[in-house]
Every structure is written in structure tokens, then in C-alpha cells.
Design a protein around this motif. Structure first.
Motif, short mmCIF file in Angstrom:
data_model
loop_
_atom_site.label_atom_id
_atom_site.label_comp_id
_atom_site.label_asym_id
_atom_site.label_seq_id
_atom_site.Cartn_x
_atom_site.Cartn_y
_atom_site.Cartn_z
N ARG A 49 0.83 -1.21 0.00
CA ARG A 49 0.00 0.00 0.00
C ARG A 49 0.86 1.25 0.00
NH1 ARG A 49 -4.78 -0.98 4.36
NH2 ARG A 49 -5.26 -3.14 3.84
N LEU A 50 1.93 1.25 0.79
CA LEU A 50 2.84 2.40 0.80
C LEU A 50 3.45 2.60 -0.58
CD1 LEU A 50 4.69 1.97 4.22
CD2 LEU A 50 3.21 3.88 3.55
N ALA A 51 3.85 1.51 -1.23
CA ALA A 51 4.44 1.60 -2.57
C ALA A 51 3.44 2.22 -3.56
CB ALA A 51 4.88 0.22 -3.05
N GLU A 52 2.17 1.85 -3.45
CA GLU A 52 1.14 2.41 -4.34
C GLU A 52 0.97 3.90 -4.09
OE1 GLU A 52 -2.22 -0.06 -3.40
OE2 GLU A 52 -1.46 -1.74 -4.62
N LYS A 53 0.96 4.29 -2.82
CA LYS A 53 0.81 5.72 -2.49
C LYS A 53 2.04 6.51 -2.96
CE LYS A 53 -2.20 5.07 1.52
NZ LYS A 53 -3.36 5.79 0.99
N ILE A 54 3.21 5.97 -2.73
CA ILE A 54 4.44 6.65 -3.14
C ILE A 54 4.48 6.80 -4.65
CG2 ILE A 54 6.95 6.37 -3.29
CD1 ILE A 54 6.79 5.23 -0.37
N GLU A 55 4.10 5.76 -5.38
CA GLU A 55 4.08 5.86 -6.85
C GLU A 55 3.09 6.93 -7.31
OE1 GLU A 55 3.50 3.18 -10.91
OE2 GLU A 55 3.42 2.21 -8.96
N LYS A 56 1.96 7.01 -6.63
CA LYS A 56 0.96 8.04 -6.97
C LYS A 56 1.54 9.45 -6.74
CE LYS A 56 -3.62 9.64 -5.63
NZ LYS A 56 -4.72 9.49 -4.67
N PHE A 57 2.26 9.62 -5.63
CA PHE A 57 2.81 10.94 -5.30
C PHE A 57 4.02 11.29 -6.16
CE2 PHE A 57 1.32 9.77 -0.78
CZ PHE A 57 0.03 10.18 -1.06
N GLU A 58 4.88 10.32 -6.44
CA GLU A 58 6.14 10.57 -7.15
C GLU A 58 6.05 10.36 -8.65
OE1 GLU A 58 9.59 11.44 -5.69
OE2 GLU A 58 7.87 12.37 -4.70
N GLY A 59 5.01 9.66 -9.11
CA GLY A 59 4.86 9.43 -10.54
C GLY A 59 5.74 8.31 -11.09
N LYS A 60 6.36 7.55 -10.21
CA LYS A 60 7.17 6.41 -10.62
C LYS A 60 7.19 5.39 -9.48
CE LYS A 60 11.40 8.81 -9.25
NZ LYS A 60 12.65 9.36 -9.70
N PRO A 61 7.42 4.13 -9.83
CA PRO A 61 7.38 3.09 -8.78
C PRO A 61 8.63 3.10 -7.90
CG PRO A 61 7.88 2.09 -10.90
CD PRO A 61 7.59 3.55 -11.16
N ILE A 62 8.46 2.65 -6.68
CA ILE A 62 9.57 2.47 -5.75
C ILE A 62 9.94 0.99 -5.78
CG2 ILE A 62 8.02 2.15 -3.76
CD1 ILE A 62 10.17 3.57 -2.04
N LEU A 63 11.22 0.69 -5.65
CA LEU A 63 11.65 -0.70 -5.58
C LEU A 63 11.09 -1.32 -4.30
CD1 LEU A 63 15.43 -0.34 -6.57
CD2 LEU A 63 13.50 -0.94 -8.04
N SER A 64 10.77 -2.61 -4.35
CA SER A 64 10.19 -3.23 -3.17
C SER A 64 10.55 -4.71 -3.10
CB SER A 64 8.67 -3.05 -3.15
OG SER A 64 8.09 -3.66 -4.28
N GLY A 65 10.30 -5.29 -1.94
CA GLY A 65 10.54 -6.69 -1.71
C GLY A 65 9.85 -7.13 -0.43
N GLU A 66 10.03 -8.41 -0.08
CA GLU A 66 9.40 -8.97 1.12
C GLU A 66 10.38 -9.88 1.84
OE1 GLU A 66 5.91 -11.11 -0.02
OE2 GLU A 66 4.81 -9.31 -0.55
#
Length: 180
Positions: A49-66
């Protein structure tokens, strides 16, 4: 267990995650050198969810993992008699060296889960920083670990349990305190 109080409802959880997303962007001056790493199970959903919000705010995806550090924790190692900590699953397909790794979890309590997650990340490389984002900080730390981003501080007693529910697994978003 008996519910004592409902601390966060769906709107409050969403507001907290939105605030954390903005704080991550601001503190890191963007997301170019960042990797969000969710600690399974609920931390991974919150990281998504944070990645989706950050992409919405920044206009590009953030790298992620689990990370699934269930068997990495020292208390479980002792129960299973293993001398070596075992990582059940690491799903980070990015080089962590010189990156700002932001661990995401639902509740920060003793700090042992976060310590195990930091160990797992360090096994992959040497990040520039390791930051911690949690939806709830309930206190009672056993290790010197402090979150960088907190949705809500909830002082609790050690005989209480904080229950985080997320839509993906529980059908609703909420945080409540229960007596044991």
C-alpha cells in the motif's frame, strides 16, 4: 481475548499510511535510492500500500521486496533447536548495497522481529541506511530499536495484545487492543 478498544478504523489506517508515505519521500529526498521491504505477513501488505501511495505521489514506482523471517527469529530458533537462523523466504530482487532500505511492519513490540529482518537484509549487502516504518509502536522494547516512521504510538501493558487487521487477510482495516 476480549477487545478493550478499537484504536484505528479504516480511515485512520489510510491516513497514517498516507502520512508515512509522504514522510518517506521527504526524508529520502525522493525515492531513487530506496527499497521498501515488507515483513510478512501484514507488514508486506502495508508495504504494498505504501508503494502504491508513493508511486501516486512521485509518478514512478519504488523498488520493493518482502521478507519472511518467521524462522529467523532467535526465540523460534531455540524452540526448533537450530544453531543457525533460517530465513524462510527472501523476495528482494534488487541490490540493497548503498540503498535506503525501509523495513515495513505492522506492530513494533520487543524489536526482535525487526532485528531479525535487519540481519536478513545485511546478509544481502550493505545498505546506506536501514529505516523502519510501523503502523503501530506499542512500546516494551527489549532491543535498542526505534522506528523512523510511526502511524500511531499506542502505550500498552504487557498483558495486552495489539491486533492489526488488514483488508487483504482479515476483510477490514483496523487496529484494536485486546486483553489476554
Amino acid at each position: 481475548m476480549t477487545e478493550k478498544a478499537n484504536i484505528l478504523d479504516e480511515q485512520a489506517v489510510n491516513r497514517a499510511l498516507t502520512r508515512i508515505a509522504h514522510e518517506i519521500i521527504e526524508r529520502n529526498k525522493g525515492i531513487d535510492d530506496c527499497i521498501l521491504v515488507g515483513i510478512k505477513t501484514r507488514g508486506a501488505y502495508l508495504a504494498t500500500r505504501l508503494a502504491e501511495k508513493i508511486e501516486k505521489f512521485e509518478g514512478k514506482p519504488i523498488l520493493s521486496g518482502e521478507l519472511d523471517i518467521t524462522l529467523y527469529r532467535d526465540d523460534l530458533m531455540l524452540k526448533h533447536g537450530s544453531n543457525e537462523p533460517l530465513v524462510q523466504q527472501v523476495d528482494i530482487n534488487h541490490n540493497v548495497t548503498d540503498k535506503n532500505v525501509i523495513l515495513v511492519d505492522d506492530v513494533l513490540y520487543t524489536g526482535r522481529t525487526v532485528r531479525a529482518a535487519m540481519d536478513a537484509v545485511m546478509d544481502l549487502g550493505r545498505p546506506a541506511t536501514v529505516q523502519l516504518a510501523v503502523l503501530v509502536d506499542r512500546g516494551h522494547r527489549e532491543l535498542p530499536i526505534r522506528p523512523d516512521y510511526v502511524g500511531k504510538n499506542i502505550p500498552t501493558s504487557s498483558d495486552e495484545q495489539v491486533i492489526v487487521s488488514v483488508e487483504e487477510t482479515d476483510g477490514k482495516d483496523s487496529v484494536s487492543i485486546h486483553s489476554k
